[in-house]
Design a protein around this motif. Structure first.
Motif, short mmCIF file in Angstrom:
data_model
loop_
_atom_site.label_atom_id
_atom_site.label_comp_id
_atom_site.label_asym_id
_atom_site.label_seq_id
_atom_site.Cartn_x
_atom_site.Cartn_y
_atom_site.Cartn_z
N ARG A 158 -6.96 7.36 -7.12
CA ARG A 158 -7.20 5.90 -7.04
C ARG A 158 -5.93 5.08 -7.06
NH1 ARG A 158 -12.92 4.20 -7.90
NH2 ARG A 158 -14.02 6.16 -7.74
N ARG A 159 -4.89 5.62 -6.43
CA ARG A 159 -3.66 4.84 -6.23
C ARG A 159 -3.53 4.58 -4.74
NH1 ARG A 159 -1.65 8.96 -9.88
NH2 ARG A 159 -0.96 10.11 -8.06
N PHE A 160 -3.47 3.31 -4.34
CA PHE A 160 -3.32 3.02 -2.92
C PHE A 160 -1.87 2.65 -2.61
CE2 PHE A 160 -3.58 0.86 1.10
CZ PHE A 160 -4.35 1.78 1.81
N PRO A 161 -1.22 3.46 -1.75
CA PRO A 161 0.18 3.19 -1.41
C PRO A 161 0.27 1.99 -0.46
CG PRO A 161 -0.46 5.46 -0.84
CD PRO A 161 -1.71 4.69 -1.10
N VAL A 162 1.06 1.00 -0.86
CA VAL A 162 1.26 -0.19 -0.04
C VAL A 162 2.73 -0.29 0.35
CG1 VAL A 162 1.14 -2.72 0.01
CG2 VAL A 162 -0.65 -1.42 -1.16
N THR A 163 2.98 -0.36 1.65
CA THR A 163 4.34 -0.54 2.15
C THR A 163 4.87 -1.87 1.64
OG1 THR A 163 3.60 0.62 4.13
CG2 THR A 163 5.69 -0.59 4.28
N TRP A 164 6.06 -1.87 1.03
CA TRP A 164 6.52 -3.09 0.36
C TRP A 164 7.12 -4.12 1.32
CZ3 TRP A 164 11.43 -4.93 0.69
CH2 TRP A 164 12.42 -4.02 1.09
N TRP A 165 7.65 -3.65 2.48
CA TRP A 165 8.35 -4.58 3.39
C TRP A 165 7.39 -5.17 4.41
CZ3 TRP A 165 7.96 -3.01 8.42
CH2 TRP A 165 7.65 -1.64 8.60
N LEU A 225 3.52 -4.33 5.00
CA LEU A 225 2.82 -4.94 3.87
C LEU A 225 1.58 -5.72 4.31
CD1 LEU A 225 3.89 -6.26 0.66
CD2 LEU A 225 3.17 -8.09 2.16
N PHE A 226 1.69 -6.42 5.43
CA PHE A 226 0.53 -7.22 5.84
C PHE A 226 -0.67 -6.32 6.16
CE2 PHE A 226 -2.27 -9.53 8.69
CZ PHE A 226 -2.58 -10.60 7.86
N HIS A 227 -0.42 -5.28 6.93
CA HIS A 227 -1.52 -4.37 7.25
C HIS A 227 -2.11 -3.75 5.97
CE1 HIS A 227 -3.88 -1.11 8.93
NE2 HIS A 227 -3.24 -0.29 8.13
N ASP A 228 -1.23 -3.24 5.12
CA ASP A 228 -1.72 -2.51 3.94
C ASP A 228 -2.44 -3.43 2.96
OD1 ASP A 228 -0.81 -0.07 4.84
OD2 ASP A 228 1.07 -0.13 3.72
N LEU A 229 -1.87 -4.59 2.71
CA LEU A 229 -2.40 -5.45 1.65
C LEU A 229 -3.58 -6.29 2.14
CD1 LEU A 229 -1.52 -5.71 -1.23
CD2 LEU A 229 -0.01 -7.59 -0.61
N PHE A 230 -3.36 -6.97 3.26
CA PHE A 230 -4.42 -7.81 3.79
C PHE A 230 -5.55 -6.95 4.36
CE2 PHE A 230 -6.65 -10.24 6.99
CZ PHE A 230 -6.69 -11.52 6.49
N GLY A 231 -5.18 -5.84 4.99
CA GLY A 231 -6.16 -5.03 5.69
C GLY A 231 -6.94 -4.08 4.79
N HIS A 232 -6.22 -3.36 3.92
CA HIS A 232 -6.89 -2.28 3.18
C HIS A 232 -7.43 -2.67 1.82
CE1 HIS A 232 -6.22 1.33 5.63
NE2 HIS A 232 -5.03 0.83 5.97
#
Ligand code: PHE
Ligand code: FE
Length: 295
Positions: free
Chosen positions: A110-117, A132-139
């Motif tokens: 239950r750890r979701f890796p999010v690209t920081w840049w 970051l936008f794809h990972d955070l906003f999307g996932h």
């Protein structure tokens, strides 16, 4: 401050091959520039507008509940208590794509890796790798939904298992991720909606996947999906539609080991094909499709 050198190349007997960095990093929040925050704000507002009536009700609801805003790039440390409380998931910062097994192990825990840049202003419409936008906003919004959160963790455990079985099993499992987590559609009472993160983070595909006559839109079928190749460089030729997140969870609950063994004997399907037995919502016209390039 970590540098965004996600991929290095190493010379092997197969020539130069990319090697992905594996580091888990603190989100270097204070190093984001004014331009970074502006890129976030622009993309966030643009997609939020566009996704009304396009993204699934649950995606939009969870996005509101999480409390992300366009004002500035969110801090993982601010989102984590909200996410942990909802489903036990947490975000970890990474440089970019991870080796498969590492990625699966994070999900299973239950750890979701999010690209920081975040992408540059000239890359608003297209980027070939997750940022970051794809990972955070999307996932992240759907990780707030208990059923979807369980699905993602089960997927991680399934990934660890498939990795031990072999590369063909991994191909089957990756197609499932692609056609659900990244590019999935869901049927609501009021019509088809988007839940896949690869779509919600893309302006062009958010319109294309629902409005265009070109792609196939076909009812979810586990084995059908596991046999279907996909596109990494163009819009998808086919989208698969689930009835509910519960359907996804139930359909993927059985042990996949015998399914992998069976599918190893069968051919794959081209990305844009319609197969006998498909529940067809839309038979794509195929307009604009490139002949080659299904992976
Ligand atoms: N049931 C799958 C298996 O046995 C695991 C899985 C669950 C895979 C959910 C994907 C999604 O491998
Ligand atoms: Fe993604």
């Amino acid at each position: 401050m970590p540098q965004p050198n996600r991929v290095e190349h190493q010379l092997t007997d197969k020539g130069y091959v990319p090697v992905y960095t594996t580091a888990v990093v603190e989100q270097p929040w204070s190093s984001y520039t004014a331009t970074d925050h502006e890129v976030w704000a622009t993309l966030f507002e643009r997609q939020q507008q566009l996704l009304i009536g396009r993204a699934s009700d649950e995606f939009l609801r969870q996005q509101r509940l999480m409390g992300m805003s366009p004002d500035h790039i969110p801090k993982f440390d601010d989102l984590n208590p909200v996410l942990r409380k909802a489903t036990g998931w947490e975000l970890i910062g990474v440089e970019g794509l991870l080796p498969e097994l590492t990625f699966f192990e994070h999900l299973a825990n239950r750890r979701f890796p999010v690209t920081w840049w975040i992408r540059k202003p000239e890359q608003l419409d297209y980027l070939s790798e997750p940022d970051l936008f794809h990972d955070l906003f999307g996932h992240v919004p759907l990780l707030m939904n208990p059923v979807f959160a369980d699905y993602m963790a089960a997927y991680g455990r399934g990934g660890v298992k498939a990795h031990a079985i072999g590369p063909e099993a991994l191909v089957n499992l990756t197609r499932l991720y692609w056609y659900t987590v990244e590019f999935g559609l869901i049927k609501q009472d009021d019509g088809l909606r988007i839940y896949g993160s690869g779509i919600v983070s893309s302006k062009g595909e958010s319109i294309h996947c629902l409005d265009s006559a070109a792609p196939n839109r076909i009812g979810f079928d586990l084995e059908r999906i596991m046999r279907t190749r996909y596109r990494i460089d163009t819009f998808q030729k086919t989208y698969f539609v689930i009835d509910s997140y519960e359907q996804l969870m139930e359909a993927t609950r059985p042990d996949f080991t015998p399914i992998y063994a069976k599918l190893a004997q069968l051919d794959s399907f081209p990305a844009g094909s319609v197969q006998p037995g498909d529940a067809v919502f839309n038979r794509g016209t195929g307009e604009g499709w490139l002949k080659d390039g299904d992976v």
